[in-house]
Write an enzyme that holds these catalytic residues in place. Sequence first.
Site, PDB file in Angstrom:
ATOM      1  N   ASP A   1      19.735   6.548  26.766  1.00 22.91           N
ATOM      2  CA  ASP A   1      18.762   6.518  27.855  1.00 22.91           C
ATOM      3  C   ASP A   1      18.076   7.855  28.086  1.00 22.91           C
ATOM      4  OD1 ASP A   1      21.053   7.826  28.962  1.00 22.91           O
ATOM      5  OD2 ASP A   1      20.193   7.496  30.942  1.00 22.91           O
TER       6      ASP A   1
ATOM      7  N   CYS B   1       0.833  -1.211   0.000  1.00 23.60           N
ATOM      8  CA  CYS B   1       0.000   0.000   0.000  1.00 23.60           C
ATOM      9  C   CYS B   1       0.865   1.258   0.000  1.00 23.60           C
ATOM     10  CB  CYS B   1      -0.904   0.012   1.230  1.00 23.60           C
ATOM     11  SG  CYS B   1      -2.134  -1.304   1.282  1.00 23.60           S
TER      12      CYS B   1
ATOM     13  N   ASP C   1      25.489   6.199  23.660  1.00 25.01           N
ATOM     14  CA  ASP C   1      25.543   7.416  24.461  1.00 25.01           C
ATOM     15  C   ASP C   1      26.466   7.137  25.647  1.00 25.01           C
ATOM     16  OD1 ASP C   1      24.791   9.979  25.468  1.00 25.01           O
ATOM     17  OD2 ASP C   1      23.430   8.971  26.853  1.00 25.01           O
TER      18      ASP C   1
END
Length: 744
Positions: free
Chosen positions: A637, A14, A438
């Site tokens: 985080d 689609c 990180d």
Amino acid sequence: MEKFDVTGMTCAACSAHVERAVRGVEGVKEVAVSLLTNSMTVDFSSPATAEKICAAVSAAGYGAAPQNIGGKKENKKSVLESGEPKKILYRLIASAALLLPLMYVSMGHLMWGWPLPEIFASDPLAIGLYQLLLTTAVAVINQRFFISGTKSLLHGAPNMDTLVSLGSAAAYIYSTAVLFEMCHAAVNGDIQTAMHHLHGLYYESAAMILTLITVGKYLEAVSKGRTTDAIKSLMDLAPKTACVIRDGKETVIPAEEVVKGDVFVVRPGESIPVDGRVISGESAVDESALTGESIPVDKAQGSAVSAATLNQNGFLTCEATRVGEDTTLSQIIETVENAAATKAPIAKIADKVSGVFVPAVMAIALVAGAAWLISGRPFSFALARAISVLVISCPCALGLATPVAIMVGSGVGAKHGVLFKTASALEQTGKTQIVVLDKTGTLTKGEPQVTDILPASGYDGDSLLRLAASLESKSEHPLAAAITRRAGESNVETDEAQGFTALPGHGVRAEINGKTAIGGNAALIKSKGMLDADMKALGERLADEGKTPLYFAFDGRIAGIIAVADVVKEDSGQAISELKNMGIRTVMLTGDNERVAQAVGEQLGLSAVHAKLLPSQKVERVEELLGEGNKVAFVGDGINDAPVLTRADVGIAMGAMGSDAAIESADIVLMDDKISKLPTAIKIARKTMRIVNENIWIALAVKVIILVLSAFGIADMWIAVFGDVGVLILAVLNAMRAMLKIKK
């Protein structure tokens, strides 16, 4: 660039069809359609207009409307909040409630002799009518498959719903034709023939197809809600009100009514409503919501402040500089939305195959039926052969071969503390080549701790710690809290500090036992003429190691240095080592300073380190790696990590310490703060996806073989049905084998 909401999409076919339709509009330069968020981003110029683009989507069989009509951004309602999963769940429960009694009669009684009331068991027409009514009810409940599938077929772009409705309708129509033959035989008094025709009914196949695919649709609807939940979490960070000064009075107004140039005040413990500049006041501001770093930033006159950051301990008067969608927080939200729009949805192989498989099966069915008619066989025989070919086109095995293995792999992951949100997360994790991490809260503990106590001549460790803790006891700065916490852990008693004074940007001063004590950075001690060469060199060495040296002096001479740092987690080294052994590169991106970042990188043996990065710059770094053809996973985080978590091939959030926005943006959640679970997640993903690929190829091979046998009249419809069931059983057994391999 303009964004549009798109309705009516159900699968990858689609979204591809919508893209093709919009690309055909003159003036459209680029278009990206996201099935995940049911949205579309279009870059266009004259003569293209939003109206023409929406018309093109409508002509393709779908709906589209521009976002942000009126220029005001509103909170997005997630898929979960919209109630769509609940609607599908109701359909599933109703379908299953009808399918079970249908299966009892059609297979339990007719094949295995399960008991029925005698008056019912001896009446073939009653049994046939019973199956017709139950199957019709299931079809009505799941009519969306037929509506969507038919529309897609009429627009020349068959999708997964076309495949579902085609297989179900074929079995239903054929069974209804057989039921009419049963009625004819019964009218002529031939009950034996009517009873024999019961074995030619395949109503349960039609109902089972719809029910099983509804299971997949429900799981898909739940997972699709996660990205919009992440955006909503980010929006919720923005304060709802602001205290502005108008006509010399403090007035509380909605935050969205603040205009550029307004003067607003922020008390301790309050969030800053818009981006601004400090006019007066001093404070430490927690900017972890935007930068991810745990140590607050000192603010004074002239300092910049950002919306959604937390004022900790001072009264600030600020001037608004950026409001509304121009704030840093709004830009992060925009980045998340853009990243979500460009991130590919789950790659369903069945959807990709359907573009070729469905038309091919339809053509083969027509050819097979015509060939048998030409050969002189009766119409019923030719029709049965054609129907048998269509039945094997049922996507049950193709559609469920993957989820069966994914379900097992996800279950094993959960037992190991690894939560995979989607099948796409498993697939992409298994292909990971580079892990980007990180620093704060991911590789490090996320809060400052005392690492070194280095007394000067005339002091020992306890006496230096006593002086520092006494001096810092009245300070609210996180570095001061680290020192007082360490004193408490070491059972060191403190003295009363009199006349405490904060020296913004430098440190603190107080009177202890009638003598002056000061503590802070090297510049403060140097300005008092108490920083000797040895202490200066020692402090520089600590700084090179990524630590923050705090100098303390008492009664006119230096007492020593206490170093504070965000320390590396105990399991970070093990995790990085395992990733290297798996052939995965490790890269750290952080907003912290270069010296601290390099120290952590050297300690852990990371492949590369990039420091002093804003959230948008982290996204740029990840896009550079993606542009080189790498499969990239990002682990973070903080709220500031939400954009890059969404942009990477796979985003991984730390569950215990991570923010809600980071967890919602991520594809995988490590259920505690142990980074050592990351290698485990990748191992589980690799082994699970190996089984997924095996299941897909087994399903395709079996389907092609039975399709050929059905076309040549060697296999009838029951063989086709049992072939599908057999593939499902093989997929389950193969998945069980995967679980055992993963546990080992």
